[in-house]
Design a protein around this motif. Structure first.
Motif, short mmCIF file in Angstrom:
data_model
loop_
_atom_site.label_atom_id
_atom_site.label_comp_id
_atom_site.label_asym_id
_atom_site.label_seq_id
_atom_site.Cartn_x
_atom_site.Cartn_y
_atom_site.Cartn_z
N ARG A 22 0.83 -1.21 0.00
CA ARG A 22 0.00 0.00 0.00
C ARG A 22 0.87 1.26 0.00
N THR A 23 1.89 1.26 0.82
CA THR A 23 2.77 2.42 0.90
C THR A 23 3.50 2.65 -0.41
N LEU A 24 4.01 1.59 -1.01
CA LEU A 24 4.73 1.73 -2.27
C LEU A 24 3.82 2.21 -3.40
N LYS A 25 2.58 1.79 -3.40
CA LYS A 25 1.64 2.26 -4.43
C LYS A 25 1.41 3.76 -4.31
N ILE A 26 1.29 4.24 -3.08
CA ILE A 26 1.04 5.67 -2.86
C ILE A 26 2.25 6.50 -3.29
N VAL A 27 3.45 6.11 -2.84
CA VAL A 27 4.63 6.90 -3.18
C VAL A 27 4.95 6.78 -4.66
N LEU A 28 4.60 5.66 -5.28
CA LEU A 28 4.77 5.52 -6.73
C LEU A 28 3.91 6.53 -7.46
N ALA A 29 2.64 6.64 -7.09
CA ALA A 29 1.73 7.59 -7.73
C ALA A 29 2.20 9.02 -7.53
N ILE A 30 2.66 9.34 -6.32
CA ILE A 30 3.13 10.70 -6.04
C ILE A 30 4.34 11.05 -6.89
N ASN A 31 5.28 10.12 -7.03
CA ASN A 31 6.49 10.40 -7.79
C ASN A 31 6.21 10.51 -9.28
N LEU A 32 5.25 9.76 -9.79
CA LEU A 32 4.88 9.92 -11.20
C LEU A 32 4.28 11.30 -11.44
N ALA A 33 3.43 11.75 -10.51
CA ALA A 33 2.81 13.07 -10.65
C ALA A 33 3.85 14.19 -10.55
N THR A 34 4.77 14.08 -9.59
CA THR A 34 5.78 15.12 -9.43
C THR A 34 6.77 15.10 -10.59
N PHE A 35 7.00 13.94 -11.18
CA PHE A 35 7.87 13.87 -12.36
C PHE A 35 7.29 14.70 -13.50
N VAL A 36 6.00 14.53 -13.77
CA VAL A 36 5.35 15.30 -14.83
C VAL A 36 5.41 16.80 -14.52
N MET A 37 5.13 17.16 -13.27
CA MET A 37 5.17 18.56 -12.87
C MET A 37 6.56 19.15 -13.01
N MET A 38 7.57 18.42 -12.54
CA MET A 38 8.95 18.92 -12.58
C MET A 38 9.48 19.04 -14.01
N MET A 39 9.14 18.10 -14.87
CA MET A 39 9.61 18.17 -16.25
C MET A 39 8.97 19.36 -16.96
N GLY A 40 7.69 19.59 -16.71
CA GLY A 40 7.03 20.75 -17.30
C GLY A 40 7.65 22.05 -16.81
N ALA A 41 7.92 22.12 -15.51
CA ALA A 41 8.55 23.32 -14.94
C ALA A 41 9.97 23.49 -15.45
N ALA A 42 10.71 22.40 -15.62
CA ALA A 42 12.08 22.47 -16.14
C ALA A 42 12.09 23.02 -17.56
#
Length: 215
Positions: A22-42
């Motif tokens: 359960r924990t890994l699924k949550i942090v996986l989803a968060i990191n995918l979302a932040t990856f998209v956000m960070m790449m757009g901002a970069a």
């Protein structure tokens, strides 16, 4: 009595593995979302340090995905996954190095407002992931390595904010490149340590150190 005790142990292990998943699924989803956000901002801000952070988030997402896949697996399997994590870190380092070279050939001043906003959101997300993973920090190499990755993200988050602040103060792009170069060195050293440790584990030597171990 012994049978009941044995059953209790099986139930406890199953509950622990369910909690890990359960924990890994949550942090996986968060990191995918932040990856998209960070790449757009970069891309918008033309920031190498944001690119470094975005690629780190992608690497973490892949790390959490493979960690999720091997929950409950053998130590040998987890050592193979640790080796894969080392390769992912190395891949991120190569991408960051290429971006730094390109920025040196095409100098410019990043948009510090976008850097600061994206960096703050990313730091908050990483702090939440670290909080979720902390109860598992003393588990097996699989979850402890995920915790180490998340802890490194906190340092990376503060580094990006520092770069944004320095760009604002000095009005130049060199602080962004300095921070990106520092992150590059951290990635390279971490990848080297993880790959060496995983290789020793696979050869039946000493246990592999946690993935994303700090330099």
């Amino acid at each position: 009595m012994s049978e009941c005790s044995s059953c209790g142990k099986v139930v406890d292990v199953a509950a622990m593995e369910d909690s890990q998943r359960r924990t890994l699924k949550i942090v996986l989803a968060i990191n995918l979302a932040t990856f998209v956000m960070m790449m757009g901002a970069a891309w918008f801000s033309r920031s190498s340090s944001l690119l470094s952070g975005g690629l780190d988030n992608l690497g973490d997402a892949l790390t959490y995905a493979v960690s999720l896949a091997v929950v409950g697996s053998s130590l040998q399997t987890k050592a193979k996954v640790a080796f894969l994590k080392g390769l992912l870190i190395l891949g991120a380092a190569i991408a960051v190095a290429a971006q730094i070279v390109w920025r040196l050939q095409n100098p410019g001043v990043p948009v510090f407002e976008a850097m600061g906003l994206a960096g703050a959101l990313n730091l908050a997300a990483n702090a939440f992931c670290l909080w979720l993973l902390t109860p598992h920090r003393n588990g097996d190499i699989n979850l402890s390595s995920a915790w180490e990755c998340s802890r490194n993200d906190i340092y990376e988050g503060f580094a990006v904010l520092l770069a944004a602040f320095a760009v604002w103060v000095f009005g130049t792009g060199w602080p962004d490149l300095v921070i990106a170069s520092a992150l590059l060195l951290m990635f390279l050293r971490s990848a080297s340590r993880v790959l060496r440790g995983a290789w020793r584990e696979l050869r039946g030597a000493t246990p592999a150190p946690s993935a994303c171990e700090l330099p």
